[in-house]
Write a protein that holds these residues in place. Structure first.
Motif, PDB file in Angstrom:
ATOM      1  N   GLY A   1       1.355  20.417 -20.377  1.00  0.00           N
ATOM      2  CA  GLY A   1       0.659  19.251 -20.900  1.00  0.00           C
ATOM      3  C   GLY A   1      -0.368  19.694 -21.914  1.00  0.00           C
ATOM      4  O   GLY A   1      -0.901  20.799 -21.815  1.00  0.00           O
ATOM      5  N   ASP A   2      -0.648  18.821 -22.879  1.00  0.00           N
ATOM      6  CA  ASP A   2      -1.596  19.175 -23.932  1.00  0.00           C
ATOM      7  C   ASP A   2      -3.010  19.271 -23.396  1.00  0.00           C
ATOM      8  O   ASP A   2      -3.308  18.843 -22.282  1.00  0.00           O
ATOM      9  CB  ASP A   2      -1.548  18.124 -25.046  1.00  0.00           C
ATOM     10  CG  ASP A   2      -0.272  18.256 -25.852  1.00  0.00           C
ATOM     11  OD1 ASP A   2       0.299  19.365 -25.868  1.00  0.00           O
ATOM     12  OD2 ASP A   2       0.161  17.240 -26.437  1.00  0.00           O
ATOM     13  N   LEU A   3      -3.864  19.777 -24.245  1.00  0.00           N
ATOM     14  CA  LEU A   3      -5.291  19.846 -23.952  1.00  0.00           C
ATOM     15  C   LEU A   3      -5.802  18.457 -23.577  1.00  0.00           C
ATOM     16  O   LEU A   3      -5.519  17.481 -24.273  1.00  0.00           O
ATOM     17  CB  LEU A   3      -6.015  20.327 -25.212  1.00  0.00           C
ATOM     18  CG  LEU A   3      -7.484  20.625 -25.085  1.00  0.00           C
ATOM     19  CD1 LEU A   3      -7.675  21.914 -24.326  1.00  0.00           C
ATOM     20  CD2 LEU A   3      -8.100  20.751 -26.460  1.00  0.00           C
TER      21      LEU A   3
ATOM     22  N   TRP B   1       1.116  25.945 -18.596  1.00  0.00           N
ATOM     23  CA  TRP B   1       1.940  26.181 -19.781  1.00  0.00           C
ATOM     24  C   TRP B   1       3.221  26.914 -19.391  1.00  0.00           C
ATOM     25  O   TRP B   1       3.766  27.686 -20.159  1.00  0.00           O
ATOM     26  CB  TRP B   1       1.184  26.964 -20.872  1.00  0.00           C
ATOM     27  CG  TRP B   1      -0.105  26.326 -21.254  1.00  0.00           C
ATOM     28  CD1 TRP B   1      -1.339  26.607 -20.722  1.00  0.00           C
ATOM     29  CD2 TRP B   1      -0.328  25.290 -22.215  1.00  0.00           C
ATOM     30  NE1 TRP B   1      -2.294  25.808 -21.291  1.00  0.00           N
ATOM     31  CE2 TRP B   1      -1.709  24.997 -22.215  1.00  0.00           C
ATOM     32  CE3 TRP B   1       0.509  24.583 -23.081  1.00  0.00           C
ATOM     33  CZ2 TRP B   1      -2.273  24.020 -23.047  1.00  0.00           C
ATOM     34  CZ3 TRP B   1      -0.062  23.609 -23.915  1.00  0.00           C
ATOM     35  CH2 TRP B   1      -1.429  23.337 -23.880  1.00  0.00           C
ATOM     36  N   GLY B   2       3.703  26.621 -18.169  1.00  0.00           N
ATOM     37  CA  GLY B   2       4.901  27.288 -17.667  1.00  0.00           C
ATOM     38  C   GLY B   2       6.118  27.019 -18.539  1.00  0.00           C
ATOM     39  O   GLY B   2       7.055  27.817 -18.564  1.00  0.00           O
ATOM     40  N   ASP B   3       6.130  25.888 -19.275  1.00  0.00           N
ATOM     41  CA  ASP B   3       7.289  25.573 -20.116  1.00  0.00           C
ATOM     42  C   ASP B   3       7.536  26.651 -21.179  1.00  0.00           C
ATOM     43  O   ASP B   3       8.633  26.801 -21.678  1.00  0.00           O
ATOM     44  CB  ASP B   3       7.152  24.191 -20.772  1.00  0.00           C
ATOM     45  CG  ASP B   3       5.801  23.960 -21.423  1.00  0.00           C
ATOM     46  OD1 ASP B   3       4.836  24.675 -21.066  1.00  0.00           O
ATOM     47  OD2 ASP B   3       5.697  23.081 -22.293  1.00  0.00           O
TER      48      ASP B   3
ATOM     49  N   VAL C   1       5.798  19.933 -13.361  1.00  0.00           N
ATOM     50  CA  VAL C   1       4.954  18.761 -13.563  1.00  0.00           C
ATOM     51  C   VAL C   1       4.540  18.731 -15.015  1.00  0.00           C
ATOM     52  O   VAL C   1       3.977  19.698 -15.534  1.00  0.00           O
ATOM     53  CB  VAL C   1       3.705  18.816 -12.652  1.00  0.00           C
ATOM     54  CG1 VAL C   1       2.805  17.615 -12.913  1.00  0.00           C
ATOM     55  CG2 VAL C   1       4.102  18.874 -11.180  1.00  0.00           C
ATOM     56  N   ARG C   2       4.877  17.651 -15.693  1.00  0.00           N
ATOM     57  CA  ARG C   2       4.537  17.521 -17.106  1.00  0.00           C
ATOM     58  C   ARG C   2       3.604  16.322 -17.294  1.00  0.00           C
ATOM     59  O   ARG C   2       3.908  15.216 -16.882  1.00  0.00           O
ATOM     60  CB  ARG C   2       5.811  17.356 -17.930  1.00  0.00           C
ATOM     61  CG  ARG C   2       5.635  17.689 -19.394  1.00  0.00           C
ATOM     62  CD  ARG C   2       6.976  17.957 -20.086  1.00  0.00           C
ATOM     63  NE  ARG C   2       7.950  16.897 -19.904  1.00  0.00           N
ATOM     64  CZ  ARG C   2       9.105  17.030 -19.255  1.00  0.00           C
ATOM     65  NH1 ARG C   2       9.430  18.179 -18.705  1.00  0.00           N
ATOM     66  NH2 ARG C   2       9.927  16.010 -19.136  1.00  0.00           N
ATOM     67  N   LEU C   3       2.451  16.583 -17.888  1.00  0.00           N
ATOM     68  CA  LEU C   3       1.459  15.530 -18.121  1.00  0.00           C
ATOM     69  C   LEU C   3       1.396  15.241 -19.619  1.00  0.00           C
ATOM     70  O   LEU C   3       1.246  16.158 -20.416  1.00  0.00           O
ATOM     71  CB  LEU C   3       0.076  16.004 -17.657  1.00  0.00           C
ATOM     72  CG  LEU C   3      -0.075  16.350 -16.164  1.00  0.00           C
ATOM     73  CD1 LEU C   3      -1.212  17.327 -15.958  1.00  0.00           C
ATOM     74  CD2 LEU C   3      -0.312  15.093 -15.357  1.00  0.00           C
ATOM     75  N   THR C   4       1.519  13.970 -19.992  1.00  0.00           N
ATOM     76  CA  THR C   4       1.380  13.649 -21.414  1.00  0.00           C
ATOM     77  C   THR C   4       0.431  12.472 -21.594  1.00  0.00           C
ATOM     78  O   THR C   4       0.307  11.609 -20.724  1.00  0.00           O
ATOM     79  CB  THR C   4       2.739  13.307 -22.081  1.00  0.00           C
ATOM     80  OG1 THR C   4       3.451  12.421 -21.223  1.00  0.00           O
ATOM     81  CG2 THR C   4       3.573  14.545 -22.323  1.00  0.00           C
ATOM     82  N   ILE C   5      -0.245  12.488 -22.738  1.00  0.00           N
ATOM     83  CA  ILE C   5      -1.175  11.407 -23.067  1.00  0.00           C
ATOM     84  C   ILE C   5      -0.409  10.403 -23.922  1.00  0.00           C
ATOM     85  O   ILE C   5       0.030  10.741 -25.008  1.00  0.00           O
ATOM     86  CB  ILE C   5      -2.377  11.949 -23.869  1.00  0.00           C
ATOM     87  CG1 ILE C   5      -2.994  13.166 -23.158  1.00  0.00           C
ATOM     88  CG2 ILE C   5      -3.410  10.842 -24.091  1.00  0.00           C
ATOM     89  CD1 ILE C   5      -4.123  13.842 -23.925  1.00  0.00           C
ATOM     90  N   PRO C   6      -0.238   9.168 -23.407  1.00  0.00           N
ATOM     91  CA  PRO C   6       0.486   8.175 -24.215  1.00  0.00           C
ATOM     92  C   PRO C   6      -0.301   7.876 -25.491  1.00  0.00           C
ATOM     93  O   PRO C   6      -1.530   7.889 -25.482  1.00  0.00           O
ATOM     94  CB  PRO C   6       0.543   6.934 -23.309  1.00  0.00           C
ATOM     95  CG  PRO C   6       0.143   7.398 -21.950  1.00  0.00           C
ATOM     96  CD  PRO C   6      -0.701   8.612 -22.132  1.00  0.00           C
ATOM     97  N   ASP C   7       0.404   7.626 -26.578  1.00  0.00           N
ATOM     98  CA  ASP C   7      -0.245   7.360 -27.870  1.00  0.00           C
ATOM     99  C   ASP C   7      -1.332   6.302 -27.768  1.00  0.00           C
ATOM    100  O   ASP C   7      -1.117   5.232 -27.219  1.00  0.00           O
ATOM    101  CB  ASP C   7       0.810   6.878 -28.889  1.00  0.00           C
ATOM    102  CG  ASP C   7       1.513   8.079 -29.510  1.00  0.00           C
ATOM    103  OD1 ASP C   7       1.015   9.207 -29.303  1.00  0.00           O
ATOM    104  OD2 ASP C   7       2.546   7.872 -30.164  1.00  0.00           O
TER     105      ASP C   7
ATOM    106  N   ARG D   1      -2.075   8.575 -18.143  1.00  0.00           N
ATOM    107  CA  ARG D   1      -1.241   9.751 -18.380  1.00  0.00           C
ATOM    108  C   ARG D   1       0.160   9.473 -17.847  1.00  0.00           C
ATOM    109  O   ARG D   1       0.310   8.902 -16.764  1.00  0.00           O
ATOM    110  CB  ARG D   1      -1.792  10.984 -17.635  1.00  0.00           C
ATOM    111  CG  ARG D   1      -3.203  11.403 -18.029  1.00  0.00           C
ATOM    112  CD  ARG D   1      -3.239  11.977 -19.430  1.00  0.00           C
ATOM    113  NE  ARG D   1      -4.574  12.445 -19.792  1.00  0.00           N
ATOM    114  CZ  ARG D   1      -5.447  11.743 -20.521  1.00  0.00           C
ATOM    115  NH1 ARG D   1      -5.131  10.541 -20.947  1.00  0.00           N
ATOM    116  NH2 ARG D   1      -6.626  12.253 -20.823  1.00  0.00           N
ATOM    117  N   GLU D   2       1.157   9.897 -18.611  1.00  0.00           N
ATOM    118  CA  GLU D   2       2.524   9.866 -18.101  1.00  0.00           C
ATOM    119  C   GLU D   2       2.741  11.157 -17.334  1.00  0.00           C
ATOM    120  O   GLU D   2       2.462  12.238 -17.852  1.00  0.00           O
ATOM    121  CB  GLU D   2       3.540   9.822 -19.252  1.00  0.00           C
ATOM    122  CG  GLU D   2       3.402   8.637 -20.200  1.00  0.00           C
ATOM    123  CD  GLU D   2       3.820   7.324 -19.564  1.00  0.00           C
ATOM    124  OE1 GLU D   2       4.415   7.361 -18.462  1.00  0.00           O
ATOM    125  OE2 GLU D   2       3.535   6.265 -20.164  1.00  0.00           O
ATOM    126  N   VAL D   3       3.215  11.045 -16.116  1.00  0.00           N
ATOM    127  CA  VAL D   3       3.455  12.240 -15.314  1.00  0.00           C
ATOM    128  C   VAL D   3       4.938  12.296 -14.945  1.00  0.00           C
ATOM    129  O   VAL D   3       5.478  11.332 -14.411  1.00  0.00           O
ATOM    130  CB  VAL D   3       2.612  12.227 -14.013  1.00  0.00           C
ATOM    131  CG1 VAL D   3       2.769  13.542 -13.270  1.00  0.00           C
ATOM    132  CG2 VAL D   3       1.142  11.960 -14.332  1.00  0.00           C
TER     133      VAL D   3
END
Lengths: 333, 162
Positions: B35-37, B108-110, B123-129, B135-137
């Protein structure tokens, strides 16, 4: 007394030759620009393999630069922790081998005590009691030193170290990684009051927390872009830096006041940050407190500070046994 | 491979998801986190560590690369953000970490897919635009271990969302 100081706790392979804890005859760091050619430009490195490859050529160079042969060395000082175990072991093994082969005393030094002694290298002996604020890529810590070689940790970071937060925000702002110094430069052109980022005042008095602030920066920039506006990055950098530095200075001054000391000592790579140096200096002067700051070249990890701390420890009779190991989580105290 | 999509509404919710999944972890398990910062990786790990009975503060491992905590099992918190090559990760003593018992959580295992064990939780965390708090998990279970445990994973994640 001539001491060889070895430091390999993290990224830098660093070696120095220091006379009597004061005269730096050589102080070499593997990532230094003039060494790039010799080391093929693949530095700094984090893996122990790189330390292993760097160490011998660096030792030759340090001896040559200081006009010293191994016969002139009186003792070996080495960082024994905290740090990355594999990286620490390379330096410790080299130090033990040299001490054993040359029949010299070995002295193990705590990495953060080294950062405190960077000030002694630059300014001469510093009499306790004092409060030390140690801040780098891996550490953010407030320490009370009531007497020589005694340390009491007052507080530390609960998540990210300051240097790391600087680097990560710099990367987010497109300044590369590690971009702490770039962020510092960009911030000089910005307005520190443009955005009021939260001051990370944690519940416990002297602890620090930066993860939330880092997220606040991301939120601010993302939200602005969501509204179709491109934020002025110099203002974001300056406002973020101000939020970090203000809390650091407030807590350091409070620690000095609460422990009743009249001296503050800074150490670690982030002390190179211009805003931290400026604000700490102003506030210490207002409070009538003496402030010791190492010159920027002694703020980053280096072998000279280890040799210096080693000299003072040897002088009071400390010796480290040759079976010493690496202590990745070594506490200061 | 099993996949679960969840929407976290806040940092507290992300921590609760960390606690829910942390509670299911056993010796030998690996969680790969990406997931990003600012996406909430620290928050998630703090939650997971709490569920693993780690009592000290969980500090960022970015600089030191690995931090180990004494929980109900040893918890190795690894960050490969600063490493440039797979060889650097191996040089860290990667195999010893995987085989040494305990739980491994890699941030940052990806980036090091190639050397992750076949059995793992991702587990992937993303910030929706344009969103600040949500957060999308995405939680993915790979290998038999997680195939078997999937109903439990789904239950725990749902309970945390409640």
């Amino acid at each position: 007394m001539r001491i060889l100081g070895i430091e390999t706790s993290c990224d830098e392979t660093a070696l120095a030759v220091v006379d009597d804890g004061r005269a730096v005859l050589a102080n070499l760091i593997s990532s230094q620009a003039h060494l790039h050619e010799r080391f093929g430009g693949v530095v700094p490195e984090v893996a122990s393999r790189a330390h292993l490859e760097n160490l011998n050529p660096l030792l030759d160079l340090a001896l040559r630069e200081s006009g010293t042969t191994l016969k002139d060395i009186d003792a070996i000082a080495v960082t024994v922790g905290p740090g990355l175990v594999g990286a620490l072991l390379v330096g410790i093994t080299a130090a033990k081998a040299l001490a054993f082969a040359l029949g010299l005393p070995l002295i193990g030094v705590h990495h953060l005590e080294g950062h405190i002694y960077a000030n002694v290298l630059a300014h001469g002996a510093i009499e306790p009691p004092f409060v030390a604020f140690l801040v780098s890529g891996g550490h953010t810590m407030l320490v009370h030193a009531p007497e020589p070689f005694r340390y009491r940790i007052l507080g530390q970071t609960l998540d990210d170290a300051a240097g790391e937060a600087f680097d990560k925000v710099a990367r987010f702002l497109g300044l590369g990684f590690p971009g702490g110094p770039e962020l510092d430069r960009l911030a000089m052109m910005g307005d520190p009051d443009a955005i009021r980022f939260p001051r990370a005042v944690t519940q416990r008095g002297y602890d620090f927390s930066l993860s939330g602030l880092k997220t606040a920066v991301v939120r601010h920039v993302t939200a602005e872009r969501g509204r179709g506006r491109e934020p002025a990055l110099e203002d974001v950098a300056a406002s973020f830096q101000e939020a970090v530095v203000e809390v650091q200075v407030d807590k350091t001054l409070a620690a000095a006041r609460d422990t009743g000391v009249a001296t503050i000592v800074l150490g670690g790579g982030v002390v190179a940050n211009t805003r931290l140096r400026a604000l700490m200096s102003t506030r210490a002067e207002q409070a009538g407190i003496r402030l010791f700051t190492p010159p920027p070249e002694l703020c980053t990890d280096n072998g000279a500070m280890i040799a210096c701390a080693g000299f003072y420890r040897l002088s009071r009779g400390d010796r480290t046994a040759l079976d010493v190991g690496a202590s990745p989580g070594l506490p200061l105290g | 491979m099993q996949t679960l999509h969840v929407r976290s509404s806040s940092a507290a919710h992300t921590a609760a998801l960390g606690r829910a999944l942390g509670g299911l972890l056993e010796e030998g398990d690996l969680v790969s986190l990406s997931g990003d910062l600012g996406a909430g990786k620290t928050t998630f790990v703090q939650g997971a560590a709490a569920a693993l009975s780690v009592s000290e503060p969980v500090l960022s491992p970015t600089f030191t690369l690995v931090r180990t905590y004494a929980g109900r099992v040893p918890v190795h918190h690894v960050d490969v953000y600063r490493l440039r090559a797979i060889q650097d990760v191996l040089d860290l003593g990667w195999d010893e970490l995987l085989e040494g018992g305990g739980v491994v959580i890699v941030e940052w295992g990806d980036a090091i897919d190639a050397i992750l064990p076949a059995s793992r939780l991702e587990v992937r965390l993303t910030i929706p635009d344009g969103e600040a708090d949500a957060r999308e998990v995405v939680v993915q279970g790979l290998g038999d271990r997680w195939e078997r445990a999937w109903p439990t994973v789904t239950g725990a994640v749902r309970a945390a969302a409640g």
